[in-house]
Design a protein around this motif. Structure first.
Motif, PDB file in Angstrom:
ATOM      1  N   PRO A 160       0.802  -1.224   0.000  1.00  0.00           N
ATOM      2  CA  PRO A 160       0.000   0.000   0.000  1.00  0.00           C
ATOM      3  C   PRO A 160       0.834   1.274   0.000  1.00  0.00           C
ATOM      4  O   PRO A 160       0.357   2.332  -0.407  1.00  0.00           O
ATOM      5  CB  PRO A 160      -0.831  -0.114   1.284  1.00  0.00           C
ATOM      6  CG  PRO A 160      -0.074  -1.053   2.155  1.00  0.00           C
ATOM      7  CD  PRO A 160       0.667  -1.989   1.251  1.00  0.00           C
ATOM      8  N   ALA A 161       2.071   1.180   0.499  1.00  0.00           N
ATOM      9  CA  ALA A 161       2.970   2.344   0.556  1.00  0.00           C
ATOM     10  C   ALA A 161       2.328   3.510   1.296  1.00  0.00           C
ATOM     11  O   ALA A 161       2.306   4.642   0.815  1.00  0.00           O
ATOM     12  CB  ALA A 161       3.416   2.755  -0.852  1.00  0.00           C
ATOM     13  N   PHE A 162       1.808   3.219   2.498  1.00  0.00           N
ATOM     14  CA  PHE A 162       1.325   4.275   3.384  1.00  0.00           C
ATOM     15  C   PHE A 162       2.117   4.317   4.686  1.00  0.00           C
ATOM     16  O   PHE A 162       1.841   5.134   5.556  1.00  0.00           O
ATOM     17  CB  PHE A 162      -0.172   4.109   3.665  1.00  0.00           C
ATOM     18  CG  PHE A 162      -1.019   4.921   2.733  1.00  0.00           C
ATOM     19  CD1 PHE A 162      -1.695   6.040   3.174  1.00  0.00           C
ATOM     20  CD2 PHE A 162      -1.112   4.589   1.391  1.00  0.00           C
ATOM     21  CE1 PHE A 162      -2.461   6.808   2.312  1.00  0.00           C
ATOM     22  CE2 PHE A 162      -1.873   5.339   0.516  1.00  0.00           C
ATOM     23  CZ  PHE A 162      -2.554   6.454   0.972  1.00  0.00           C
ATOM     24  N   LYS A 163       3.090   3.412   4.817  1.00  0.00           N
ATOM     25  CA  LYS A 163       4.078   3.490   5.887  1.00  0.00           C
ATOM     26  C   LYS A 163       5.420   3.740   5.209  1.00  0.00           C
ATOM     27  O   LYS A 163       5.806   2.989   4.305  1.00  0.00           O
ATOM     28  CB  LYS A 163       4.125   2.187   6.694  1.00  0.00           C
ATOM     29  CG  LYS A 163       2.888   1.921   7.528  1.00  0.00           C
ATOM     30  CD  LYS A 163       3.083   0.656   8.360  1.00  0.00           C
ATOM     31  CE  LYS A 163       1.882   0.369   9.239  1.00  0.00           C
ATOM     32  NZ  LYS A 163       2.100  -0.838  10.085  1.00  0.00           N
ATOM     33  N   PRO A 164       6.133   4.784   5.605  1.00  0.00           N
ATOM     34  CA  PRO A 164       7.343   5.156   4.870  1.00  0.00           C
ATOM     35  C   PRO A 164       8.438   4.106   4.965  1.00  0.00           C
ATOM     36  O   PRO A 164       8.644   3.493   6.010  1.00  0.00           O
ATOM     37  CB  PRO A 164       7.778   6.465   5.550  1.00  0.00           C
ATOM     38  CG  PRO A 164       7.175   6.403   6.916  1.00  0.00           C
ATOM     39  CD  PRO A 164       5.884   5.664   6.761  1.00  0.00           C
TER      40      PRO A 164
END
Length: 418
Positions: A160-164
């Motif tokens: 998802p690429a919502f945590k860096p």
């Protein structure tokens, strides 16, 4: 069709990470030995935590401040969609915590926080205990997937690429390797981190399809009836710029993700994919539930809207983890960090401060070179005891707005790391 890759192996990841300078340590941080004590402990080195720690020391150099962060460097989620779409590399989004130690005297500890023991006023890490007088919790989000086990496997293959960090690096590689076929991007129900992010990502991936002349089609599956922010601007871009390469599906709930068959099953039908970015629902970081700051059924921590203090005195929760009137965004966390730093420094001196006015600015790209923006003012109403928002949207996509977007982000980073 796209390459049928099962993912990035360890060697590929290390080679790619080395190329952008992420495998070399940016700083050898301190680690606690058994037990430490500080006047203020800040948990989380994102926008909220970094800003709080810096401004605590900037305004009161004698204050003893510890910042605990598991990652070795800061990476910005704002503007990370630029990285995913190949418009920039990762390095401009990453910063060392070194300046906090060297210039401001913050003790930065790279370690994993295992628990917060509120009754004992200690933070327990993998290597010891750190006591505190004041505690600022800014640990960010976790994915809310306990009752939807299909998301767990999807997280591995459809980041998802919502945590860096690694999620972004992996998704960028999948996008770079993509040669054509169907793409699926999903947007979760609110609240979630950075309201415009899924819509910006869909626009930039659609733009990438056209730029690279790929034989591909994007299916953007939104759990909401329309974009949550800048609806007019996003819808105009989707239908004016990308109607030949993208389909926008609204009010569609994700019911299952079959990673073996590469199918996202929704309330509006099934969508096969060659590349997917499936964004799950979100909640406050699990650390806060373990600390007892979340009541049963709550997803976010309730805070005093004027101070961001939790139900426990001198324990503050800022950033995406709090249930506040502000949107969950890097800019909001940055503003909250400044406020809490000012409040703690005042309280140490026997004074109290509160903030009755806040202003938020949010930008989003809708093409490689054009952006839209929203400005929201929040003013506290003493009668209703809540903040009243006032919005101003600029939905005309402009290159000038995209340039302001870049300068806005750089201004935040300068304020945090210089």
């Amino acid at each position: 069709m796209s390459k049928k890759s099962s993912g990035v192996n360890r060697r590929e990841f290390l080679v790619g990470a080395s190329a952008i300078g992420l495998t070399a340590p940016l700083l050898v941080y301190s680690k606690p030995q058994k037990r430490l004590k500080a006047q203020v402990v800040v948990v989380g080195g994102g926008y909220g935590g970094v800003t709080t720690a810096k401004y605590l020391k900037k305004e009161n150099p004698q204050l003893d401040v510890v910042l605990i962060e598991e990652r070795p460097f800061f990476m910005s989620c704002p503007m990370s969609n630029h990285f995913l779409a190949g418009l920039i590399e990762l390095a401009p989004l990453c910063f060392s915590y070194n300046v906090l130690e060297v210039k401001y005297g913050v003790k930065v500890i790279q370690d994993k926080v295992l628990a917060v023991e509120l009754d004992r006023k200690v933070v327990r890490t993998s290597t010891g205990y750190i006591g505190y007088d004041y505690l600022v919790l800014s640990p960010g989000i976790d994915y809310d997937i306990e009752d939807k086990p299909f998301y767990k496997e999807s997280l591995v293959y459809n980041p998802p690429a919502f945590k860096p960090g690694s999620e972004h690096i992996y998704l960028r590689k999948l996008i770079e390797d993509f040669e054509g076929g169907d793409i699926v991007i999903t947007a979760p129900p609110p609240p979630y981190r950075c309201p415009p992010a899924p819509y910006e990502r869909a626009a930039l991936i659609a733009s990438m399809i056209k730029r690279n002349k790929l034989k591909s089609h994007l299916y953007f599956i939104d759990a909401n009836e329309r974009p949550l922010i800048n609806s007019e601007g996003f819808l105009s871009a989707y239908y004016d710029l990308y109607k030949d390469v993208a389909t926008y599906i609204t009010s569609a709930q994700v019911r299952e993700v079959d990673v073996g068959k590469r199918v996202v099953k929704t309330s509006h039908g099934d969508f096969k994919y060659d590349l997917a970015c499936v964004i799950p629902p979100m909640k406050a970081n699990n650390l806060l539930e373990r600390a007892g700051l979340l009541k049963k059924g709550q997803k976010w921590v309730e805070v005093n809207p004027l101070t961001f203090e939790s139900s426990v005195k001198n324990v503050f929760v800022i950033g995406d983890a709090s249930q506040s009137y502000l949107p969950k965004s890097g800019y909001a966390a940055h503003s909250e960090g400044k406020l809490v730093a000012k409040l703690i420094n005042a309280r140490i001196k026997g004074k109290e401060v509160k903030e009755e006015y806040m202003q938020m600015i949010c930008y989003a790209m809708v093409s490689d070179k054009e952006a839209i923006m929203t400005e929201t003012s929040f003013r506290y109403d003493s009668v209703s005891k809540r903040f009243i928002p006032s919005h101003r949207e600029d939905n005309q996509r402009k290159e000038a707005t995209a340039k302001r977007y870049e300068e806005w982000a750089k201004g935040l980073w300068r304020d945090m790391f210089s």
